[in-house]
Design a protein around this motif. Structure first.
Motif, PDB file in Angstrom:
ATOM      1  N   PRO A  17       0.840  -1.207   0.000  1.00  0.00           N
ATOM      2  CA  PRO A  17       0.000   0.000   0.000  1.00  0.00           C
ATOM      3  C   PRO A  17       0.872   1.254   0.000  1.00  0.00           C
ATOM      4  CG  PRO A  17      -0.758  -1.576   1.656  1.00  0.00           C
ATOM      5  CD  PRO A  17       0.555  -2.084   1.153  1.00  0.00           C
ATOM      6  N   ASP A  18       0.344   2.324  -0.564  1.00  0.00           N
ATOM      7  CA  ASP A  18       1.066   3.595  -0.602  1.00  0.00           C
ATOM      8  C   ASP A  18       0.790   4.330   0.714  1.00  0.00           C
ATOM      9  OD1 ASP A  18       2.220   6.027  -1.156  1.00  0.00           O
ATOM     10  OD2 ASP A  18       1.440   6.142  -3.203  1.00  0.00           O
ATOM     11  N   PHE A  19       1.505   3.911   1.774  1.00  0.00           N
ATOM     12  CA  PHE A  19       1.226   4.457   3.106  1.00  0.00           C
ATOM     13  C   PHE A  19       1.435   5.971   3.175  1.00  0.00           C
ATOM     14  CE2 PHE A  19       2.410  -0.012   4.079  1.00  0.00           C
ATOM     15  CZ  PHE A  19       1.224  -0.404   4.680  1.00  0.00           C
ATOM     16  N   GLU A  20       2.434   6.459   2.470  1.00  0.00           N
ATOM     17  CA  GLU A  20       2.691   7.897   2.487  1.00  0.00           C
ATOM     18  C   GLU A  20       1.488   8.661   1.914  1.00  0.00           C
ATOM     19  OE1 GLU A  20       6.193  10.998   1.142  1.00  0.00           O
ATOM     20  OE2 GLU A  20       5.600   9.417  -0.254  1.00  0.00           O
ATOM     21  N   ALA A  21       0.967   8.180   0.798  1.00  0.00           N
ATOM     22  CA  ALA A  21      -0.177   8.856   0.181  1.00  0.00           C
ATOM     23  C   ALA A  21      -1.412   8.794   1.083  1.00  0.00           C
ATOM     24  CB  ALA A  21      -0.479   8.230  -1.184  1.00  0.00           C
ATOM     25  N   TRP A  22      -1.620   7.662   1.748  1.00  0.00           N
ATOM     26  CA  TRP A  22      -2.760   7.568   2.665  1.00  0.00           C
ATOM     27  C   TRP A  22      -2.597   8.546   3.826  1.00  0.00           C
ATOM     28  CZ3 TRP A  22      -7.275   5.773   1.635  1.00  0.00           C
ATOM     29  CH2 TRP A  22      -7.446   4.724   0.717  1.00  0.00           C
ATOM     30  N   ALA A  23      -1.383   8.688   4.342  1.00  0.00           N
ATOM     31  CA  ALA A  23      -1.147   9.626   5.442  1.00  0.00           C
ATOM     32  C   ALA A  23      -1.356  11.065   4.982  1.00  0.00           C
ATOM     33  CB  ALA A  23       0.270   9.439   5.989  1.00  0.00           C
ATOM     34  N   VAL A  24      -0.895  11.384   3.777  1.00  0.00           N
ATOM     35  CA  VAL A  24      -1.092  12.734   3.240  1.00  0.00           C
ATOM     36  C   VAL A  24      -2.584  13.007   3.054  1.00  0.00           C
ATOM     37  CG1 VAL A  24      -0.739  14.206   1.217  1.00  0.00           C
ATOM     38  CG2 VAL A  24       1.181  12.889   2.159  1.00  0.00           C
ATOM     39  N   PHE A  25      -3.308  12.039   2.517  1.00  0.00           N
ATOM     40  CA  PHE A  25      -4.760  12.198   2.340  1.00  0.00           C
ATOM     41  C   PHE A  25      -5.432  12.486   3.682  1.00  0.00           C
ATOM     42  CE2 PHE A  25      -8.732   9.644   2.827  1.00  0.00           C
ATOM     43  CZ  PHE A  25      -9.590  10.551   2.233  1.00  0.00           C
ATOM     44  N   ALA A  26      -5.036  11.761   4.741  1.00  0.00           N
ATOM     45  CA  ALA A  26      -5.626  11.983   6.058  1.00  0.00           C
ATOM     46  C   ALA A  26      -5.356  13.398   6.542  1.00  0.00           C
ATOM     47  CB  ALA A  26      -5.065  10.969   7.060  1.00  0.00           C
ATOM     48  N   LYS A  27      -4.154  13.901   6.290  1.00  0.00           N
ATOM     49  CA  LYS A  27      -3.818  15.260   6.717  1.00  0.00           C
ATOM     50  C   LYS A  27      -4.624  16.297   5.932  1.00  0.00           C
ATOM     51  CE  LYS A  27      -0.800  15.561  10.069  1.00  0.00           C
ATOM     52  NZ  LYS A  27      -1.135  16.308  11.307  1.00  0.00           N
ATOM     53  N   VAL A  28      -4.781  16.083   4.646  1.00  0.00           N
ATOM     54  CA  VAL A  28      -5.562  17.029   3.835  1.00  0.00           C
ATOM     55  C   VAL A  28      -7.017  17.025   4.291  1.00  0.00           C
ATOM     56  CG1 VAL A  28      -6.395  17.578   1.510  1.00  0.00           C
ATOM     57  CG2 VAL A  28      -4.023  16.825   1.851  1.00  0.00           C
ATOM     58  N   ALA A  29      -7.559  15.832   4.554  1.00  0.00           N
ATOM     59  CA  ALA A  29      -8.946  15.751   5.013  1.00  0.00           C
ATOM     60  C   ALA A  29      -9.116  16.468   6.352  1.00  0.00           C
ATOM     61  CB  ALA A  29      -9.349  14.284   5.146  1.00  0.00           C
ATOM     62  N   GLU A  30      -8.129  16.338   7.227  1.00  0.00           N
ATOM     63  CA  GLU A  30      -8.194  16.991   8.530  1.00  0.00           C
ATOM     64  C   GLU A  30      -8.074  18.503   8.398  1.00  0.00           C
ATOM     65  OE1 GLU A  30      -5.364  17.388  12.511  1.00  0.00           O
ATOM     66  OE2 GLU A  30      -5.145  15.644  11.208  1.00  0.00           O
ATOM     67  N   ALA A  31      -7.143  18.959   7.538  1.00  0.00           N
ATOM     68  CA  ALA A  31      -6.899  20.399   7.401  1.00  0.00           C
ATOM     69  C   ALA A  31      -7.932  21.084   6.546  1.00  0.00           C
ATOM     70  CB  ALA A  31      -5.496  20.629   6.818  1.00  0.00           C
ATOM     71  N   GLY A  32      -8.568  20.324   5.643  1.00  0.00           N
ATOM     72  CA  GLY A  32      -9.555  20.917   4.739  1.00  0.00           C
ATOM     73  C   GLY A  32      -8.923  21.769   3.665  1.00  0.00           C
ATOM     74  N   SER A  33      -7.620  21.595   3.458  1.00  0.00           N
ATOM     75  CA  SER A  33      -6.919  22.430   2.475  1.00  0.00           C
ATOM     76  C   SER A  33      -5.591  21.775   2.129  1.00  0.00           C
ATOM     77  CB  SER A  33      -6.677  23.826   3.048  1.00  0.00           C
ATOM     78  OG  SER A  33      -5.685  24.521   2.324  1.00  0.00           O
ATOM     79  N   PHE A  34      -5.270  21.759   0.829  1.00  0.00           N
ATOM     80  CA  PHE A  34      -3.966  21.252   0.409  1.00  0.00           C
ATOM     81  C   PHE A  34      -2.853  22.144   0.947  1.00  0.00           C
ATOM     82  CE2 PHE A  34      -6.595  18.932  -2.525  1.00  0.00           C
ATOM     83  CZ  PHE A  34      -5.889  17.768  -2.807  1.00  0.00           C
TER      84      PHE A  34
END
Length: 303
Positions: free
Chosen positions: A5-22
């Motif tokens: 799995p692309d763990f880095e991408a999943w972690a980045v996605f979680a951060k973007v979802a939390e922040a609501g902004s790229f």
């Protein structure tokens, strides 16, 4: 072959979802906005679904994004916990240290130091390997070693702890019976007790305080691959030997042995702490290095 799995991408996605902004996620992660966008796009391409609906003013999770967010947050949290635990383990001295040392020096001067070290570091154990033969630290899986020599250049990392004085010594009884040699060349007529791991065991080399040099081929009744084995014969007056001060200082103080040719000495050597290449050491290894440096940099026998 199955891909991880692309763990880095999943972690980045979680951060973007939390922040609501790229942009905000990028700032929190210390990454560029482009890197964050590429990670999310890479993940969307991999799963075949869009995770965010993007407009110029608004970023919102899609249905697929909402479904995946919980798992992504757990992946991020698990990674953060694993990293924190590994960092704590690396910073706290714990585990086994493999230490190589010369036989006589290890028995006389390293082993007596270890009880205090182990008492101060209850999570650490030491595997002490004693041998007068040259040990391959890397091949043998050792964390560090002590070597008594004039070390050549190598890939090993070396810390010089203290000089080692070597002297030609004999018992007073031997000198009374055979006479005191006035020059190294006179040793050809004496009983020489040999140590097999000298740099040149078949030829003793000496330097005079004036800078002169001399050498002799030693002959005698005993040769051994451990210097301790020569001590009984020395004390019994059976011959002369070249010995390091860390082995004979108490015999010299007690008068059981005396220095012979005090203006002549073998080429200089030192006690060295040697480590495999690399600058990062586990906390358990760093703790033992610091302890040995303090304990062995100015020992009594080197005074």
């Amino acid at each position: 072959m199955q891909r991880l799995p692309d763990f880095e991408a999943w972690a980045v996605f979680a951060k973007v979802a939390e922040a609501g902004s790229f942009a905000r996620a990028a700032a929190e992660l210390g990454l560029s906005k482009a890197t964050v966008s590429k990670a999310v796009a890479r993940l969307e391409a991999r799963i075949g679904a869009q995770l965010f609906s993007r407009t110029s003013r608004r970023l919102a999770l899609t249905e697929a994004g909402r479904a995946a967010r919980g798992d992504a947050e757990r992946i991020l949290a698990a990674g953060e916990v694993a990293e924190a635990q590994a960092s704590a383990a690396a910073s706290a001295p714990r585990g086994r240290v493999r230490l190589a040392a010369p036989m006589s020096f290890g028995v006389l001067h390293v082993a007596p130091l270890l009880p205090d070290f182990l008492a101060a570091h209850e999570g650490v154990s030491v595997d002490l390997h004693l041998s007068d033969a040259l040990v391959d630290l890397v091949g043998g899986g050792f964390d560090l070693g002590l070597r008594i020599a004039a070390l050549p250049d190598s890939s090993l990392r070396v810390r010089r702890l203290c000089p080692i004085r070597r002297s030609l010594v004999a018992a007073p009884a031997y000198l009374e019976r055979r006479g005191v040699p006035a020059h190294p060349e006179a040793l050809s007529g004496h009983a020489c007790l040999g140590y097999a791991y000298l740099p040149s065991p078949d030829r003793w080399r000496f330097l005079h305080v004036s800078g002169a040099e001399a050498s002799v081929v030693p002959e005698g009744p005993l040769r051994a691959n451990n210097a301790d084995a020569l001590t009984p014969a020395l004390r019994a007056g059976l011959g002369l030997a070249v010995q390091p001060d860390f082995m004979i200082w108490d015999d010299l103080e007690a008068g059981r042995l005396v220095r012979v040719l005090p203006d002549w000495s073998p080429p200089p050597i030192a006690l060295n702490l040697v480590m495999p290449p690399g600058s990062l050491r586990p906390a358990r290894v760093a703790a033992l290095i610091a302890y040995l440096e303090t304990a062995l940099s100015a020992p009594r026998w080197a005074a």
